[in-house]
Design a protein around this motif. Sequence first.
Motif, PDB file in Angstrom:
ATOM      1  N   GLY A 206       0.757  -1.236   0.000  1.00 50.58           N
ATOM      2  CA  GLY A 206       0.000   0.000   0.000  1.00 50.58           C
ATOM      3  C   GLY A 206       0.788   1.286   0.000  1.00 50.58           C
ATOM      4  N   TYR A 207       2.089   1.218  -0.358  1.00 56.94           N
ATOM      5  CA  TYR A 207       2.897   2.446  -0.403  1.00 56.94           C
ATOM      6  C   TYR A 207       2.759   3.182  -1.741  1.00 56.94           C
ATOM      7  CZ  TYR A 207       5.292   1.227   3.945  1.00 56.94           C
ATOM      8  OH  TYR A 207       5.588   0.945   5.262  1.00 56.94           O
ATOM      9  N   GLY A 208       2.072   2.571  -2.695  1.00 54.66           N
ATOM     10  CA  GLY A 208       1.900   3.208  -3.991  1.00 54.66           C
ATOM     11  C   GLY A 208       1.072   2.333  -4.914  1.00 54.66           C
ATOM     12  N   GLU A 209       0.535   2.955  -5.960  1.00 57.62           N
ATOM     13  CA  GLU A 209      -0.294   2.221  -6.916  1.00 57.62           C
ATOM     14  C   GLU A 209       0.456   2.038  -8.241  1.00 57.62           C
ATOM     15  OE1 GLU A 209      -4.080   4.020  -7.424  1.00 57.62           O
ATOM     16  OE2 GLU A 209      -4.619   3.876  -5.298  1.00 57.62           O
ATOM     17  N   GLU A 210       0.199   0.920  -8.884  1.00 60.43           N
ATOM     18  CA  GLU A 210       0.851   0.589 -10.151  1.00 60.43           C
ATOM     19  C   GLU A 210      -0.032   1.029 -11.321  1.00 60.43           C
ATOM     20  OE1 GLU A 210       3.135  -3.262 -10.860  1.00 60.43           O
ATOM     21  OE2 GLU A 210       1.278  -3.654 -11.961  1.00 60.43           O
ATOM     22  N   PRO A 211       0.423   1.978 -12.133  1.00 68.36           N
ATOM     23  CA  PRO A 211      -0.356   2.410 -13.295  1.00 68.36           C
ATOM     24  C   PRO A 211      -0.504   1.262 -14.300  1.00 68.36           C
ATOM     25  CG  PRO A 211       1.438   3.935 -12.814  1.00 68.36           C
ATOM     26  CD  PRO A 211       1.685   2.712 -12.008  1.00 68.36           C
ATOM     27  N   PRO A 212      -1.611   1.203 -15.055  1.00 71.43           N
ATOM     28  CA  PRO A 212      -1.828   0.123 -16.031  1.00 71.43           C
ATOM     29  C   PRO A 212      -0.700  -0.002 -17.055  1.00 71.43           C
ATOM     30  CG  PRO A 212      -3.865   1.318 -15.652  1.00 71.43           C
ATOM     31  CD  PRO A 212      -2.793   2.079 -14.933  1.00 71.43           C
ATOM     32  N   TRP A 213      -0.177   1.117 -17.554  1.00 68.27           N
ATOM     33  CA  TRP A 213       0.893   1.052 -18.556  1.00 68.27           C
ATOM     34  C   TRP A 213       2.156   0.411 -17.988  1.00 68.27           C
ATOM     35  CZ3 TRP A 213       5.551   3.266 -17.436  1.00 68.27           C
ATOM     36  CH2 TRP A 213       5.586   4.259 -16.458  1.00 68.27           C
ATOM     37  N   LEU A 214       2.381   0.605 -16.682  1.00 67.51           N
ATOM     38  CA  LEU A 214       3.554   0.030 -16.043  1.00 67.51           C
ATOM     39  C   LEU A 214       3.389  -1.477 -15.880  1.00 67.51           C
ATOM     40  CD1 LEU A 214       6.291   0.551 -14.757  1.00 67.51           C
ATOM     41  CD2 LEU A 214       5.136   1.108 -12.619  1.00 67.51           C
ATOM     42  N   SER A 215       2.176  -1.916 -15.578  1.00 64.75           N
ATOM     43  CA  SER A 215       1.905  -3.354 -15.469  1.00 64.75           C
ATOM     44  C   SER A 215       2.237  -4.066 -16.774  1.00 64.75           C
ATOM     45  CB  SER A 215       0.430  -3.592 -15.118  1.00 64.75           C
ATOM     46  OG  SER A 215       0.070  -2.959 -13.919  1.00 64.75           O
ATOM     47  N   VAL A 216       1.869  -3.452 -17.887  1.00 60.07           N
ATOM     48  CA  VAL A 216       2.122  -4.038 -19.202  1.00 60.07           C
ATOM     49  C   VAL A 216       3.616  -4.140 -19.465  1.00 60.07           C
ATOM     50  CG1 VAL A 216       1.846  -3.710 -21.690  1.00 60.07           C
ATOM     51  CG2 VAL A 216      -0.070  -3.243 -20.144  1.00 60.07           C
ATOM     52  N   ARG A 217       4.351  -3.086 -19.181  1.00 60.39           N
ATOM     53  CA  ARG A 217       5.793  -3.095 -19.430  1.00 60.39           C
ATOM     54  C   ARG A 217       6.523  -4.082 -18.520  1.00 60.39           C
ATOM     55  NH1 ARG A 217       9.101   2.216 -20.202  1.00 60.39           N
ATOM     56  NH2 ARG A 217      10.529   0.540 -20.810  1.00 60.39           N
ATOM     57  N   LEU A 218       6.116  -4.151 -17.268  1.00 57.07           N
ATOM     58  CA  LEU A 218       6.776  -5.069 -16.336  1.00 57.07           C
ATOM     59  C   LEU A 218       6.570  -6.519 -16.737  1.00 57.07           C
ATOM     60  CD1 LEU A 218       5.921  -3.384 -12.909  1.00 57.07           C
ATOM     61  CD2 LEU A 218       8.179  -3.537 -13.982  1.00 57.07           C
ATOM     62  N   ALA A 219       5.449  -6.798 -17.370  1.00 58.26           N
ATOM     63  CA  ALA A 219       5.146  -8.173 -17.782  1.00 58.26           C
ATOM     64  C   ALA A 219       5.963  -8.610 -18.995  1.00 58.26           C
ATOM     65  CB  ALA A 219       3.657  -8.321 -18.091  1.00 58.26           C
ATOM     66  N   GLY A 220       6.400  -7.637 -19.807  1.00 59.07           N
ATOM     67  CA  GLY A 220       7.078  -8.000 -21.042  1.00 59.07           C
ATOM     68  C   GLY A 220       8.539  -7.606 -21.148  1.00 59.07           C
ATOM     69  N   GLU A 221       9.048  -6.859 -20.156  1.00 57.84           N
ATOM     70  CA  GLU A 221      10.431  -6.381 -20.211  1.00 57.84           C
ATOM     71  C   GLU A 221      11.169  -6.697 -18.917  1.00 57.84           C
ATOM     72  OE1 GLU A 221      10.724  -2.276 -21.682  1.00 57.84           O
ATOM     73  OE2 GLU A 221       8.586  -2.399 -22.203  1.00 57.84           O
ATOM     74  N   ASP A 222      12.448  -6.369 -18.867  1.00 51.66           N
ATOM     75  CA  ASP A 222      13.238  -6.549 -17.651  1.00 51.66           C
ATOM     76  C   ASP A 222      12.711  -5.587 -16.588  1.00 51.66           C
ATOM     77  OD1 ASP A 222      15.164  -6.895 -15.695  1.00 51.66           O
ATOM     78  OD2 ASP A 222      16.671  -5.678 -16.721  1.00 51.66           O
ATOM     79  N   PRO A 223      12.138  -6.102 -15.498  1.00 50.90           N
ATOM     80  CA  PRO A 223      11.520  -5.222 -14.503  1.00 50.90           C
ATOM     81  C   PRO A 223      12.468  -4.179 -13.919  1.00 50.90           C
ATOM     82  CG  PRO A 223      10.863  -7.503 -14.135  1.00 50.90           C
ATOM     83  CD  PRO A 223      11.948  -7.533 -15.173  1.00 50.90           C
ATOM     84  N   ALA A 224      13.702  -4.575 -13.631  1.00 51.73           N
ATOM     85  CA  ALA A 224      14.646  -3.627 -13.029  1.00 51.73           C
ATOM     86  C   ALA A 224      14.911  -2.449 -13.966  1.00 51.73           C
ATOM     87  CB  ALA A 224      15.950  -4.329 -12.674  1.00 51.73           C
ATOM     88  N   ALA A 225      15.078  -2.744 -15.248  1.00 50.22           N
ATOM     89  CA  ALA A 225      15.334  -1.684 -16.220  1.00 50.22           C
ATOM     90  C   ALA A 225      14.123  -0.761 -16.355  1.00 50.22           C
ATOM     91  CB  ALA A 225      15.687  -2.295 -17.574  1.00 50.22           C
TER      92      ALA A 225
END
Length: 340
Positions: A206-225
């Motif tokens: 609960g320290y922050g919310e994940e925007p929808p566009w970020l969810s998409v990128r995290l699923a398909g790319e290197d999360p750390a980058a």
Amino acid sequence: MMILAGDIGGTKTHLALFRVEREQLIQVRQEIFPSKAYAGLEEVIQKFLLKSEGSIESACFGVAGPVIKGRCETTNLPWVVDAEQIGKQFGIPSVVLLNDLEATAYGALGLTEKEYCIINQGQTDLQGNRVVIAAGTGLGEAILFWDGLGFRASASEGGHTDFAPRNPIEINLLEYLLKSFDRVSYERVLSGQGLFSIYRFLRDTGYGEEPPWLSVRLAGEDPAAVISEAALARKADLCVRTLEMFVSIYGAEAGNLALKSMATGGVYIGGGIAPKILNKLLDGTFMKGFLDKGRYVSFMSRIPIWVILNEKTALLGAAKFSLLTSAEKKKWALDVHPDN
């Protein structure tokens, strides 16, 4: 004289051939291989040497893992690297394995001003101990100590020591990670995967919310980058907070290593992550974590800190070590690695 040098990491394996002329290293050829695409280092060397001419007299590899009696079971790869076996298979008279941070340490000693960035100017003790800390696929640490004639590198597995939270939110992070791991080391926090772990902790608690566009990128790319990029561009508050926490803990552990080693000569920040988040390392967050040592604030403030910008530092360090004479290597092995 031809030297084969390598920087063997959990993500990539970097090999290069060097020719030695008047005790200077001249690079002949280099190539980078995705480590996880190969069953072992021998397979990578075999492919690399298909394009080579001439015999190799010496080889040195910096390997991400503990080296014991010329053998290493790599930490973030299912490889076993054996110096004797490599020497026999490829007909190389002298093969040495170093921990990858030892190799980085030797390479760091030869960096020019263009190949590092200063975080803290400090007051360099020219013969004082130095340390190297490097977050990337894992977290590596090493020590450089003065032996009366020059610096020698000593390996460490300090990245696998217990993570020590310093405040309530870091205590919560530890409790969160303990739901997935039996114990939590600094590598679980200070690495590419560690950055993603901090992000998930902040998101899930609960320290922050994940925007929808970020969810998409995290699923398909290197999360750390993705997280680092979004944080530096200030595209997502959750990523900004994640990188802030990561860099603060990075500074704190660099300070721990400096204290334990009495690193009055300075601290080198290596690894693949640091150059990519350089602006964040320079904004004061890292230094605040580094200096947060109670009565030792004044002592810590005098320690120089440099970020290594040359991604071939470990490779050059391995090649540099190969230039040592046989007698020097033997003395080094007996003094620093009595099990060899």
